[in-house]
Design a protein around this motif. Structure first.
Motif, PDB file in Angstrom:
ATOM      1  N   SER A   1       0.150   7.706   7.469  1.00 25.28           N
ATOM      2  CA  SER A   1      -1.293   7.672   7.220  1.00 25.28           C
ATOM      3  C   SER A   1      -1.837   6.245   7.198  1.00 25.28           C
ATOM      4  O   SER A   1      -3.046   6.050   7.272  1.00 25.28           O
ATOM      5  CB  SER A   1      -1.631   8.370   5.901  1.00 25.28           C
ATOM      6  OG  SER A   1      -1.183   7.604   4.797  1.00 25.28           O
ATOM      7  N   ASN A   2      -0.970   5.250   7.115  1.00 26.03           N
ATOM      8  CA  ASN A   2      -1.407   3.855   7.120  1.00 26.03           C
ATOM      9  C   ASN A   2      -1.684   3.433   8.556  1.00 26.03           C
ATOM     10  O   ASN A   2      -0.791   3.457   9.398  1.00 26.03           O
ATOM     11  CB  ASN A   2      -0.337   2.970   6.482  1.00 26.03           C
ATOM     12  CG  ASN A   2      -0.816   1.559   6.272  1.00 26.03           C
ATOM     13  OD1 ASN A   2      -1.316   0.919   7.192  1.00 26.03           O
ATOM     14  ND2 ASN A   2      -0.652   1.064   5.052  1.00 26.03           N
TER      15      ASN A   2
ATOM     16  N   GLU B   1       1.155   4.156  -2.982  1.00 17.72           N
ATOM     17  CA  GLU B   1       0.885   5.575  -2.731  1.00 17.72           C
ATOM     18  C   GLU B   1       2.094   6.444  -3.096  1.00 17.72           C
ATOM     19  O   GLU B   1       1.927   7.538  -3.634  1.00 17.72           O
ATOM     20  CB  GLU B   1       0.499   5.785  -1.266  1.00 17.72           C
ATOM     21  CG  GLU B   1      -0.884   5.247  -0.946  1.00 17.72           C
ATOM     22  CD  GLU B   1      -1.294   5.489   0.492  1.00 17.72           C
ATOM     23  OE1 GLU B   1      -0.994   6.567   1.036  1.00 17.72           O
ATOM     24  OE2 GLU B   1      -1.929   4.594   1.074  1.00 17.72           O
TER      25      GLU B   1
ATOM     26  N   SER C   1       2.263   6.759  -6.875  1.00 12.48           N
ATOM     27  CA  SER C   1       1.211   7.583  -7.472  1.00 12.48           C
ATOM     28  C   SER C   1       1.312   9.055  -7.052  1.00 12.48           C
ATOM     29  O   SER C   1       0.611   9.895  -7.608  1.00 12.48           O
ATOM     30  CB  SER C   1      -0.165   7.037  -7.094  1.00 12.48           C
ATOM     31  OG  SER C   1      -0.399   7.184  -5.710  1.00 12.48           O
ATOM     32  N   ASP C   2       2.186   9.374  -6.133  1.00 12.66           N
ATOM     33  CA  ASP C   2       2.333  10.761  -5.681  1.00 12.66           C
ATOM     34  C   ASP C   2       3.232  11.518  -6.654  1.00 12.66           C
ATOM     35  O   ASP C   2       4.371  11.118  -6.895  1.00 12.66           O
ATOM     36  CB  ASP C   2       2.934  10.788  -4.272  1.00 12.66           C
ATOM     37  CG  ASP C   2       2.876  12.173  -3.675  1.00 12.66           C
ATOM     38  OD1 ASP C   2       3.700  13.017  -4.084  1.00 12.66           O
ATOM     39  OD2 ASP C   2       2.014  12.406  -2.810  1.00 12.66           O
TER      40      ASP C   2
ATOM     41  N   LYS D   1       0.832  -1.206   0.000  1.00 14.97           N
ATOM     42  CA  LYS D   1       0.000   0.000   0.000  1.00 14.97           C
ATOM     43  C   LYS D   1       0.867   1.256   0.000  1.00 14.97           C
ATOM     44  O   LYS D   1       0.607   2.205  -0.750  1.00 14.97           O
ATOM     45  CB  LYS D   1      -0.917  -0.006   1.220  1.00 14.97           C
ATOM     46  CG  LYS D   1      -1.874   1.161   1.236  1.00 14.97           C
ATOM     47  CD  LYS D   1      -2.884   1.060   2.354  1.00 14.97           C
ATOM     48  CE  LYS D   1      -3.872   2.195   2.195  1.00 14.97           C
ATOM     49  NZ  LYS D   1      -4.280   2.779   3.431  1.00 14.97           N
TER      50      LYS D   1
ATOM     51  N   ILE E   1       2.764   9.823   4.030  1.00 15.49           N
ATOM     52  CA  ILE E   1       2.159   8.629   3.432  1.00 15.49           C
ATOM     53  C   ILE E   1       2.319   7.439   4.375  1.00 15.49           C
ATOM     54  O   ILE E   1       1.368   6.698   4.630  1.00 15.49           O
ATOM     55  CB  ILE E   1       2.774   8.333   2.046  1.00 15.49           C
ATOM     56  CG1 ILE E   1       2.317   9.396   1.045  1.00 15.49           C
ATOM     57  CG2 ILE E   1       2.413   6.933   1.571  1.00 15.49           C
ATOM     58  CD1 ILE E   1       3.006   9.340  -0.297  1.00 15.49           C
TER      59      ILE E   1
END
Length: 133
Positions: free
Chosen positions: A118-119, A76, A79-80, A72, A115
């Motif tokens: 945030s998980n 992320e 894709s950032d 995950k 990032i």
């Protein structure tokens, strides 16, 4: 041995002991006692097997969770727009995420840490990112 095979084996053993007890001289009481003893041993063996399987499942679950966390976070980061060109490596062990690599700015380090944090499954973070100068 799988759980179903263990249960079948224990049941078969209990029945065999019970039948053997009935053929020997003595009362039905002795045969009943032998059956009770075999059933008690079978129950203990079944509990041991359950505990063993539970421990193995917990351990496997940990690996799956770590892999999911890593996947995950990697998705992320890729894709950032700020981080996609960076060389960031992510590994997770026991919920601890280790992030390493080279980025082009402190802003990139900060974004990568956002990032990771945030998980919800992340227990701790080890930041080894280096800003390329």
């Amino acid at each position: 041995m799988r759980l179903s095979e263990s249960v079948f084996f224990i049941f078969f053993l209990s029945a065999a002991i019970g039948l053997t007890g009935c053929q020997q001289e003595g009362s039905a009481e002795k045969a009943g006692q032998k059956i009770d003893q075999a059933a008690e041993k079978a129950g203990k063996k079944l509990e041991e097997t359950k505990a063993s399987l539970g421990a193995a499942a917990d351990k496997t679950g940990g690996y799956i969770d770590d892999s999911a966390i890593t996947a995950k976070i990697n998705a992320e980061i890729l894709s950032d727009p700020l981080l996609k060109a960076s060389q960031i490596n992510v590994t997770t062990t026991g919920g601890t995420v280790k992030v390493s690599g080279v980025v082009d700015s402190q802003q990139s380090v900060d974004r990568a840490m956002e990032i990771v944090h945030s998980n919800q499954n992340v227990k701790a973070v080890e930041n080894n990112l280096v800003v390329k100068r």
